[in-house]
Design a protein around this motif. Sequence first.
Motif, short mmCIF file in Angstrom:
data_model
loop_
_atom_site.label_atom_id
_atom_site.label_comp_id
_atom_site.label_asym_id
_atom_site.label_seq_id
_atom_site.Cartn_x
_atom_site.Cartn_y
_atom_site.Cartn_z
N ALA A 42 -69.91 68.41 3.98
CA ALA A 42 -70.84 68.61 4.86
C ALA A 42 -71.93 67.54 4.41
CB ALA A 42 -71.54 69.85 4.99
N ARG A 43 -72.63 66.86 5.10
CA ARG A 43 -73.72 65.93 5.00
C ARG A 43 -74.56 66.26 3.88
NH1 ARG A 43 -74.08 60.72 6.06
NH2 ARG A 43 -75.61 59.86 4.75
N PRO A 44 -75.34 67.46 4.03
CA PRO A 44 -75.87 67.73 2.61
C PRO A 44 -75.27 67.86 1.34
CG PRO A 44 -76.38 69.56 4.24
CD PRO A 44 -75.19 68.52 4.75
N GLU A 45 -74.09 68.15 1.15
CA GLU A 45 -73.13 68.02 -0.17
C GLU A 45 -72.96 66.68 -0.43
OE1 GLU A 45 -70.10 70.00 1.80
OE2 GLU A 45 -70.24 71.61 0.33
N ARG A 52 -76.70 62.12 -7.22
CA ARG A 52 -76.25 62.32 -8.32
C ARG A 52 -75.51 61.01 -9.03
NH1 ARG A 52 -72.43 67.16 -10.62
NH2 ARG A 52 -72.56 66.58 -12.88
N PHE A 53 -74.93 60.38 -8.15
CA PHE A 53 -73.90 59.28 -8.35
C PHE A 53 -74.25 58.07 -7.74
CE2 PHE A 53 -71.64 63.17 -9.48
CZ PHE A 53 -71.32 63.09 -10.74
N PRO A 54 -75.70 57.44 -7.79
CA PRO A 54 -75.83 56.44 -6.95
C PRO A 54 -75.10 55.11 -7.19
CG PRO A 54 -77.37 56.61 -8.53
CD PRO A 54 -76.66 57.89 -8.78
N ASP A 55 -74.84 54.30 -6.28
CA ASP A 55 -73.91 52.92 -6.72
C ASP A 55 -74.82 52.09 -7.37
OD1 ASP A 55 -71.88 53.88 -4.81
OD2 ASP A 55 -72.64 52.68 -3.17
N GLU A 56 -74.33 51.48 -8.33
CA GLU A 56 -74.94 50.46 -9.06
C GLU A 56 -75.50 49.41 -8.21
OE1 GLU A 56 -73.32 49.22 -12.70
OE2 GLU A 56 -72.15 51.26 -12.77
#
Length: 61
Positions: A42-45, A52-56
Amino acid sequence: MTAFGLGVLKLSPHAFWRATPREIAAAARGLRGGRSSAPPLARPEFDALMARFPDEAETHG
């Protein structure tokens, strides 16, 4: 499994040995057109995972 990972999936040895058996199995299902047993996020997940794990950030030099 090694022949599949290196020969069919064309993974580098480094990527192959870092992959889990579950990841290799998921790749095999993807090649056969198999469906995942997990429902889509789902979008919120999805947003929580992205936070939590952004692209560098890309660096251009």
